[in-house]
Design an enzyme around this catalytic site. Structure first.
Site, PDB file in Angstrom:
ATOM      1  N   SER A  94       0.632  47.726  19.977  1.00 52.91           N
ATOM      2  CA  SER A  94       1.836  48.238  19.795  1.00 52.91           C
ATOM      3  C   SER A  94       2.250  49.177  21.175  1.00 52.91           C
ATOM      4  CB  SER A  94       2.021  49.161  18.826  1.00 52.91           C
ATOM      5  OG  SER A  94       0.994  49.889  18.873  1.00 52.91           O
ATOM      6  N   HIS A 131       3.087  43.716  14.707  1.00 56.52           N
ATOM      7  CA  HIS A 131       4.252  43.334  15.524  1.00 56.52           C
ATOM      8  C   HIS A 131       4.520  42.043  15.731  1.00 56.52           C
ATOM      9  CE1 HIS A 131       5.178  47.503  16.807  1.00 56.52           C
ATOM     10  NE2 HIS A 131       3.956  47.902  16.614  1.00 56.52           N
ATOM     11  N   LYS A 141       8.747  46.570  10.150  1.00 59.28           N
ATOM     12  CA  LYS A 141       9.328  46.292  11.428  1.00 59.28           C
ATOM     13  C   LYS A 141      10.232  45.244  11.434  1.00 59.28           C
ATOM     14  CE  LYS A 141       4.822  48.405  12.978  1.00 59.28           C
ATOM     15  NZ  LYS A 141       5.212  49.814  13.109  1.00 59.28           N
TER      16      LYS A 141
HETATM   17  C1  LIG Z   1      -0.112  47.612  15.026  1.00 59.79           C
HETATM   18  C2  LIG Z   1       0.397  48.582  13.996  1.00 59.79           C
HETATM   19  N1  LIG Z   1      -0.250  48.115  12.724  1.00 59.79           N
HETATM   20  C3  LIG Z   1       0.277  48.740  11.559  1.00 59.79           C
HETATM   21  C4  LIG Z   1       1.032  49.803  11.711  1.00 59.79           C
HETATM   22  C5  LIG Z   1       1.675  50.586  10.492  1.00 59.79           C
HETATM   23  O1  LIG Z   1       2.938  49.803  10.054  1.00 59.79           O
HETATM   24  P1  LIG Z   1       3.667  50.634   9.072  1.00 59.79           P
HETATM   25  O2  LIG Z   1       4.743  51.313  10.027  1.00 59.79           O
HETATM   26  O3  LIG Z   1       4.252  49.807   7.995  1.00 59.79           O
HETATM   27  O4  LIG Z   1       2.992  51.799   7.996  1.00 59.79           O
HETATM   28  C6  LIG Z   1       1.960  49.945  12.866  1.00 59.79           C
HETATM   29  C7  LIG Z   1       3.133  50.663  12.931  1.00 59.79           C
HETATM   30  O5  LIG Z   1       3.211  51.678  13.698  1.00 59.79           O
HETATM   31  C8  LIG Z   1       1.428  49.480  13.819  1.00 59.79           C
HETATM   32  O6  LIG Z   1       1.773  49.307  15.307  1.00 59.79           O
END
Ligand SMILES: Cc1ncc(COP(=O)(O)O)c(C=O)c1O
Length: 401
Positions: A190, A218, A249
């Site tokens: 991310s 992502h 997202k």
């Molecule tokens: C790589 C990754 N996994 C999981 C999440 C968590 O997702 P959520 O925002 O749906 O809790 C994020 C969000 O920032 C992320 O970037």
């Protein structure tokens, strides 16, 4: 002693928190929350300033898609605003089951389970499928929710340097044959926007008998046919045991899910703590997610536009001589080094009309602070050109270019 004097004489046991905040201020890492005055969109109003928004994960612009709005509205009118219970008691509505069937079909797996967020999907899964007798082999840049899940599982955690498959192999070679092993990577990282080493890690998982898990937060809606994620992108169907995705997202709504075998999903129904102990989504959320999956199938041009915009913007930043790291996705970092400089760049860009968040330690390593940009399908060419012009102006002013 009356009530008032008791309040004034009591020492504040949370005083140390203010001290921590003061030190964040000294390090230039203290942030005010930026407030959107209206919708989450490519052109938005942030802190009452009209901006080109390069900070959201709204890759396909679905947060404001008419089909999603309509379905959420209809479900809310027909079914109410809340589910009223956790899934395992009375909070499983027909629409939750419908969404899980649709996700399994989308991901080409036997089954899927929906969690309240991508965070709880990762943390709840890793912490429940492993025990203190097991080992987790994890990329150093994996998301915080994977790290927290790993800690909660009490398994031994072995971290390999980012995308270093040889180092992962060495860890696996040195482990005794017996313990159960989980090999885990983000699909897209991310903060850097690069792809995980999924094909090579799948080979390792086969060789060493590991459970293979990927977090496609992502990547879903971005990579693979109709946004099916990195497993589809690399044609690894059947080789990844646990696929996590988020509904927050590219899908534009809220939630997370795990797709895999029927046994995995049934196990999570029984053991994943966020599933067992936290209330399920309102029906409007589930309905909007179902509509989003339909949009992915019927409007693939959104994904095409996302990629056209990505190529245009990334090459524009590079042409300015900025350090864009190793990004391969719509996430493009502009790496500047010191956190104070990244925050200055972000603040100056905002004043010019571009919203791109500054990110420093501990989210990224010290010395690698950055402004992170994310383009969406709904940015116009003129929005992106405007943002590039602002990067040029502010970059020169701050001596980054
Ligand atoms: C790589 C990754 N996994 C999981 C999440 C968590 O997702 P959520 O925002 O749906 O809790 C994020 C969000 O920032 C992320 O970037």
């Amino acid at each position: 002693m009356n009530h008032e004097s008791r309040i004034t004489t009591r020492a504040d046991p949370l005083r140390y928190l203010s001290d921590e905040l003061d030190s964040l201020k000294q390090d230039g890492l203290y942030r005010h929350l930026r407030v959107l005055d209206g919708e989450q969109a490519a052109r938005a109003s942030v802190d009452q300033r009209s901006v080109v928004n390069l900070s959201s994960n709204n890759y396909l612009g679905l947060t404001t898609h008419p089909k999603l709005r309509d379905r959420a509205e209809r479900a809310t009118r027909e079914l109410g605003v809340g589910s009223g219970s956790v899934r395992t008691i009375a909070g499983t509505m027909a629409i939750h089951m419908e969404l899980e069937r649709a996700l399994a079909e989308f991901k080409r797996t036997e089954a899927a389970v929906v969690f309240q967020s991508g965070f709880t999907a990762n943390a709840g899964t890793v912490s429940s499928i492993l025990t203190r007798d097991d080992v987790i082999v994890s990329d150093e840049l994996n998301h915080a929710s994977i790290i927290d899940g790993a800690r909660l599982s009490r398994a031994t955690i072995k971290v390999f340097p980012h995308k270093d498959v040889d180092a992962a192999r060495q860890i696996l070679e040195e482990l005794p044959r017996q313990p159960r092993k989980l090999l885990i990577t983000d699909g897209v990282f991310s903060m850097d926007g690069d792809l995980g080493a999924l094909p090579a890690l799948c080979d390792l998982a086969d060789e060493f008998g590991c459970i293979m898990m990927v977090d496609n937060a992502h990547a879903s809606g971005v990579f693979g046919r109709n946004g099916r994620g990195t497993v589809d992108h690399f044609d690894l169907h059947g080789r990844v045991d646990v696929q996590v995705g988020t509904l927050s997202k590219a899908i534009g709504v809220l939630g997370g899910y795990v797709a895999g075998s029927r046994a995995l999903i049934e196990f999570l129904y029984h053991r994943a703590r966020p599933f067992l102990f936290s209330t399920s989504h309102p029906p409007g959320v589930a309905a909007a997610c179902l509509a989003a999956l339909e949009v992915l199938e019927t409007e693939p041009q959104l994904i095409d536009r996302l990629w056209e915009n990505t190529r245009f913007f990334k090459s524009g930043l590079q042409a300015l001589g900025l350090n864009t790291g190793t990004g391969e996705s719509p996430i493009t970092p502009v790496i500047v080094g010191e956190a104070t400089l990244a925050m200055q760049l972000s603040d100056r860009l905002l004043r010019e009309g571009v919203f791109a968040q500054g990110i420093g330690f501990p989210t990224v390593p010290r010395g690698k602070a950055r402004v992170r940009t994310i383009v969406t399908a709904t940015h116009g060419r003129e929005d992106l050109q405007f943002a590039l012009d602002c990067f040029r102006k502010v970059g020169q002013e701050l001596g980054i270019i």
